[in-house]
Write an enzyme that holds these catalytic residues in place. Structure first.
Site, PDB file in Angstrom:
ATOM      1  CB  SER A 184      56.265  -7.137 -23.922  1.00 38.49           C
ATOM      2  OG  SER A 184      55.035  -7.037 -24.582  1.00 38.49           O
ATOM      3  CG  HIS A 212      58.520  -6.658 -20.321  1.00 41.36           C
ATOM      4  ND1 HIS A 212      59.190  -7.860 -20.372  1.00 41.36           N
ATOM      5  CD2 HIS A 212      57.239  -6.936 -20.659  1.00 41.36           C
ATOM      6  CE1 HIS A 212      58.363  -8.811 -20.744  1.00 41.36           C
ATOM      7  NE2 HIS A 212      57.163  -8.281 -20.925  1.00 41.36           N
ATOM      8  CE  LYS A 243      55.990  -9.366 -17.683  1.00 45.01           C
ATOM      9  NZ  LYS A 243      55.506 -10.588 -18.322  1.00 45.01           N
TER      10      LYS A 243
HETATM   11  N1  PMP Z   1      51.829  -5.792 -18.379  1.00 44.11           N
HETATM   12  C1  PMP Z   1      52.761  -6.081 -19.302  1.00 44.11           C
HETATM   13  C2  PMP Z   1      53.323  -4.964 -20.137  1.00 44.11           C
HETATM   14  C3  PMP Z   1      53.212  -7.405 -19.465  1.00 44.11           C
HETATM   15  O1  PMP Z   1      54.134  -7.701 -20.374  1.00 44.11           O
HETATM   16  C4  PMP Z   1      52.663  -8.421 -18.640  1.00 44.11           C
HETATM   17  C5  PMP Z   1      53.140  -9.860 -18.725  1.00 44.11           C
HETATM   18  N2  PMP Z   1      52.986 -10.474 -19.933  1.00 44.11           N
HETATM   19  C6  PMP Z   1      51.696  -8.067 -17.708  1.00 44.11           C
HETATM   20  C7  PMP Z   1      51.309  -6.758 -17.584  1.00 44.11           C
HETATM   21  C8  PMP Z   1      51.067  -9.108 -16.831  1.00 44.11           C
HETATM   22  O2  PMP Z   1      51.886  -9.363 -15.747  1.00 44.11           O
HETATM   23  P1  PMP Z   1      51.706 -10.721 -14.919  1.00 44.11           P
HETATM   24  O3  PMP Z   1      52.396 -11.795 -15.691  1.00 44.11           O
HETATM   25  O4  PMP Z   1      52.307 -10.422 -13.600  1.00 44.11           O
HETATM   26  O5  PMP Z   1      50.230 -10.975 -14.820  1.00 44.11           O
END
Ligand code: PMP
Length: 395
Positions: A184, A212, A243
């Protein structure tokens, strides 16, 4: 004894965060999260959102949410294993399984919950979790909840991963390799074909967090496994509905038996109330839209390719990005924050990302390109970023 109820112990910690430049304040949107948004009464081009496909405020998703409320009500009323499981939850899981080309799917309340619930449920004492050092916080926390031993391999370093697998192959009951599909903070893609080969060679299980990559990589946004054509060779694929899908929620896709186990042992699934019908209805509509057409993912990639080329041509360093996540590396932490502040003053909202989220000295503003951006918005953003880059001697 000091009065603990006045929370001075927290105030002191907050002061330290401020001194270290790590203190965060919330930014408030005065309307929907779109390619342009209003913050502090100011209209700005939004380069900070994970709303990759522009679904967060899409009329079809909003209508589906309203229809679901009319059919099922505002709330699910219980955790799913008691009486919160509605037909609409089953429908979402069925369509996701078809979309992901997997046997079955289980939906959690968020991607974070999904990692927190799944990793601990599929590992136990006597196992080894092997995690890429740049994996997301929810993977780190999920692993912490497991009784397995944990170790990390250097970011996307296949020699380091193989060294760990070789050293430990006879010491544990099971080994589980965990990686983000797309990282990310840098926008690079995991070397999944190599990881899968190593996993097969050393008889380890594989776990990919496609937060992502969902809606971004693969045919019509099916994710990293599809992108590399590795169907059937990754044990656990995690996706988020928060997302690109534009709403909220997380899911794990895999074998039927995995899902059956998680229904029995996935703690956030067992002990936290089911997603509300509106959310589930909107997510189903989003997946239908992706299955119908590649229009949204095509536009996302067209915009991302266009923006990245123009930013690179200005002379900025965008690191190893292979996806719409476009970091502009500034380096120094306070310079990064000033850069972001100056961009905001000129009409571009892009978040600064600094230590400890990324290593010291690699501060960056992270531009998130979406299908919702117009060419005009992207051109204007590049102009402003380039102006500020010159003013601050970044380029
Ligand atoms: N895994 C990754 C790699 C993420 O970037 C994120 C979001 N920041 C999440 C999990 C968490 O997802 P959510 O926002 O649906 O809780």
């Amino acid at each position: 004894m000091a009065n603990i109820h006045n929370m001075t112990f927290l105030k002191e910690k907050i002061d330290t965060l401020k001194e270290e430049g790590l203190y965060k304040e919330l930014v408030t949107l005065e309307g929907p999260n779109e390619s342009e948004c209003i913050i502090n009464g100011k209209k700005v081009i939004n380069l900070s959102s994970n709303n990759y496909l522009g679904f967060a405020n899409h009329p079809r998703l909003k209508q589906a949410a309203i229809d679901a409320i009319n059919l099922y009500g505002a709330g699910a009323g219980a955790v799913r294993p008691i009486v919160g499981n509605m037909k609409i939850h089953d429908e979402l899981e069925q369509i996701l399984a078809r979309f992901k080309r997997e046997e079955a799917v289980l939906v959690f309340q968020s991607g974070f919950n999904c990692n927190a619930g799944t990793i601990q449920a599929v590992t136990e004492e006597g196992d080894l979790i092997i995690s890429d050092e740049l994996n997301h916080a929810s993977i780190i926390d999920g692993a912490r909840l497991s009784k397995a031993k944990k170790t990390t391999f250097k970011h996307s370093d296949m020699d380091d991963l193989e060294r760990i697998l070789k050293e430990n192959k006879d010491k544990y009951k099971k080994m589980l390799i965990i990686t983000d599909g797309v990282f990310s903070m840098d926008g690079d893609i995991a070397k999944l074909p190599e990881i899968v080969e190593l996993a097969e060679k050393y008889k380890a299980m594989t776990y990919v967090d496609d937060a992502h990559a969902s809606g971004v990589l693969g045919e019509n946004g099916r994710g990293t496994v599809d992108h590399f054509d590795l169907h059937g060779r990754v044990d656990f694929t995690i996706g988020t509905l928060s997302k690109a899908i534009g709403v909220v929620g997380g899911y794990v896709a895999g074998k039927k038996v995995t899902i059956e186990w998680l229904i029995n042992r996935g703690r956030p699934f067992l002990f936290s109330t089911a997603l509300p019908p509106a959310v589930v209805g909107a997510c189903i509509e989003a997946i239908k839209m992706l299955m119908e057409s590649s229009e949204y993912t095509d536009r996302l990639w067209e915009n991302a390719t266009y923006f990245k080329k123009n930013i690179k041509d200005c002379g900025f360093d965008i690191g190893q990005s292979q996806t719409p996540i476009t970091p502009i590396i500034i380096g120094d932490e306070s310079k990064t924050k000033d850069f972001s502040k100056k961009l905001f003053e000129k009409g571009v909202f892009v978040s600064p990302i600094v230590f400890p989220t990324v290593p010291k000295g690699t501060g960056r503003v992270r531009c998130m390109i979406t299908a919702g951006h117009s060419k005009d918005q992207l051109d204007k953003a590049v102009d402003i970023i380039s102006q500020v880059g010159k003013e601050m001697k970044v380029i």
